[in-house]
Design an enzyme around this catalytic site. Structure first.
Site, PDB file in Angstrom:
ATOM      1  CG  HIS A   1     -49.914  14.945   7.588  1.00 17.28           C
ATOM      2  ND1 HIS A   1     -51.245  15.094   7.240  1.00 17.28           N
ATOM      3  CD2 HIS A   1     -49.489  16.184   7.944  1.00 17.28           C
ATOM      4  CE1 HIS A   1     -51.605  16.361   7.381  1.00 17.28           C
ATOM      5  NE2 HIS A   1     -50.553  17.048   7.804  1.00 17.28           N
TER       6      HIS A   1
ATOM      7  N   GLY B   1     -44.656  22.578  13.664  1.00 15.83           N
ATOM      8  CA  GLY B   1     -44.913  21.426  14.508  1.00 15.83           C
ATOM      9  C   GLY B   1     -44.649  21.778  15.963  1.00 15.83           C
ATOM     10  N   GLY B   2     -44.986  20.873  16.850  1.00 15.71           N
ATOM     11  CA  GLY B   2     -44.634  21.023  18.262  1.00 15.71           C
ATOM     12  C   GLY B   2     -45.439  22.051  19.044  1.00 15.71           C
TER      13      GLY B   2
ATOM     14  N   GLY C   1     -48.341  26.011  10.390  1.00 15.89           N
ATOM     15  CA  GLY C   1     -47.045  26.617  10.118  1.00 15.89           C
ATOM     16  C   GLY C   1     -45.900  25.927  10.838  1.00 15.89           C
TER      17      GLY C   1
ATOM     18  CG  MET D   1     -55.418  23.149  10.318  1.00 17.40           C
ATOM     19  SD  MET D   1     -54.152  21.876  10.100  1.00 17.40           S
ATOM     20  CE  MET D   1     -52.861  22.451  11.207  1.00 17.40           C
TER      21      MET D   1
ATOM     22  CG  ASP E   1     -52.155  18.481  11.042  1.00 20.23           C
ATOM     23  OD1 ASP E   1     -51.241  18.161  11.815  1.00 20.23           O
ATOM     24  OD2 ASP E   1     -51.968  18.965   9.914  1.00 20.23           O
ATOM     25  N   GLY E   2     -52.303  18.561  14.738  1.00 22.69           N
ATOM     26  CA  GLY E   2     -51.653  19.562  15.575  1.00 22.69           C
ATOM     27  C   GLY E   2     -51.732  19.258  17.052  1.00 22.69           C
ATOM     28  N   GLY E   3     -50.571  19.014  17.658  1.00 27.24           N
ATOM     29  CA  GLY E   3     -50.514  18.852  19.109  1.00 27.24           C
ATOM     30  C   GLY E   3     -51.079  17.544  19.621  1.00 27.24           C
TER      31      GLY E   3
ATOM     32  N   GLY F   1     -46.709  14.590  14.581  1.00 25.83           N
ATOM     33  CA  GLY F   1     -45.327  14.848  14.188  1.00 25.83           C
ATOM     34  C   GLY F   1     -44.380  14.582  15.334  1.00 25.83           C
TER      35      GLY F   1
HETATM   36  C1  DX5 Z   1     -48.783  22.239  11.265  1.00 27.79           C
HETATM   37  C2  DX5 Z   1     -48.791  20.943  10.499  1.00 27.79           C
HETATM   38  C3  DX5 Z   1     -48.832  19.711  11.331  1.00 27.79           C
HETATM   39  C4  DX5 Z   1     -47.638  19.490  12.214  1.00 27.79           C
HETATM   40  C5  DX5 Z   1     -48.055  18.634  13.367  1.00 27.79           C
HETATM   41  O1  DX5 Z   1     -48.855  23.300  10.383  1.00 27.79           O
HETATM   42  O2  DX5 Z   1     -49.931  20.913   9.624  1.00 27.79           O
HETATM   43  O3  DX5 Z   1     -49.045  18.559  10.498  1.00 27.79           O
HETATM   44  O4  DX5 Z   1     -46.574  18.861  11.545  1.00 27.79           O
HETATM   45  O5  DX5 Z   1     -46.988  18.521  14.241  1.00 27.79           O
HETATM   46  P1  DX5 Z   1     -47.182  18.155  15.782  1.00 27.79           P
HETATM   47  O6  DX5 Z   1     -47.793  16.791  15.832  1.00 27.79           O
HETATM   48  O7  DX5 Z   1     -45.791  18.192  16.312  1.00 27.79           O
HETATM   49  O8  DX5 Z   1     -48.084  19.190  16.388  1.00 27.79           O
HETATM   50 ZN    ZN Z   2     -50.436  19.007   8.529  1.00 27.49          ZN
END
Ligand code: DX5
Ligand code: ZN
Length: 210
Positions: A30, A141-142, A139, A134, A167-169, A189
């Site tokens: 990704h 990660g983490g 914007g 989402m 995607d996210g968290g 991520g």
């Molecule tokens: C956020 C991104 C995600 C992010 C996810 O804007 O689209 O893809 O990298 O990261 P984690 O898994 O750490 O929430």
């Molecule tokens: Zn993403």
């Protein structure tokens, strides 16, 4: 079984090729492309996707968090993306732009931010192979997973026959719930690149999803 998509945003950018090799047991890769306009940060562009294409056999998933995505679809397709996902909030003609992606012979995806109701994309679902929900504000990660994404996933499970991606968290602690709601592909991520042993982190997410 859920497919795992490590997000390179959380990788060490000084050793990107090695980082990508470390997640080769995953399914998708990704790419979070940010332009400093649609979202405040900027990340990387098409050159990163292109230069990693020969280093990996994974399915390349380009998540464009950019304004005027139609201007970059061709470049990301030519760079070797297997899927290009654009944002409903960023596109001025979503159906046309999704058709434009499919015109390159690759999969089309549409993403919605947490405040965007899922019903707003109902008219374009026939043009999309993937819907990316989402579960954080895009914007960074983490961030922490937002519960409001669960109802959207459930709605898509009933109303969309394509692939549902979240995607996210995502962590080993919540992946089972999103998969239970209908998710086919989970982006992660921090939960992967934040661990020393990436293969073990991917295996842990898969095991936790069952
Ligand atoms: C956020 C991104 C995600 C992010 C996810 O804007 O689209 O893809 O990298 O990261 P984690 O898994 O750490 O929430
Ligand atoms: Zn993403």
């Amino acid at each position: 079984m859920v497919l795992i998509a490590p997000s390179v945003l959380a990788a060490d950018f000084s050793r990107l090729a090695e980082e990508v090799k470390s997640v080769e047991s995953a399914d998708w890769l990704h790419f979070d492309v940010m332009d400093g306009k649609f979202v405040p940060p900027t990340t990387f562009g098409v050159e990163v996707v292109e230069s990693l294409r020969e280093k990996s056999k994974l399915f390349f998933d380009s998540h464009l968090m950019i304004e005027s995505p139609e201007k970059q679809i061709k470049a990301f397709a030519d760079a070797g993306s297997d899927l290009i996902t654009i944002h409903a909030e960023a596109s001025t003609d979503l159906a046309a732009h999704l058709r434009q992606i499919r015109g390159h012979g690759i999969k089309s995806g549409v993403s919605i931010n947490p405040p965007t109701p899922v019903e707003t994309i109902e008219p374009v679902l026939s043009e999309a192979d993937v819907v990316l929900v989402m579960s954080v504000n895009p914007g960074w990660g983490g961030q922490e997973f937002m519960e409001s994404s669960i109802q959207k996933i459930e709605w898509l499970k009933k109303n969309f026959s394509g692939t549902i991606e979240v995607d996210g968290g995502i962590t080993a602690g919540n992946i089972k719930r999103v998969v239970g709601a209908g998710v086919d592909v989970a982006v992660a991520g921090t939960a992967i690149f934040g661990k020393q042993d990436r293969a073990a982190a991917i295996a842990e997410l898969r095991a936790a999803s069952e």
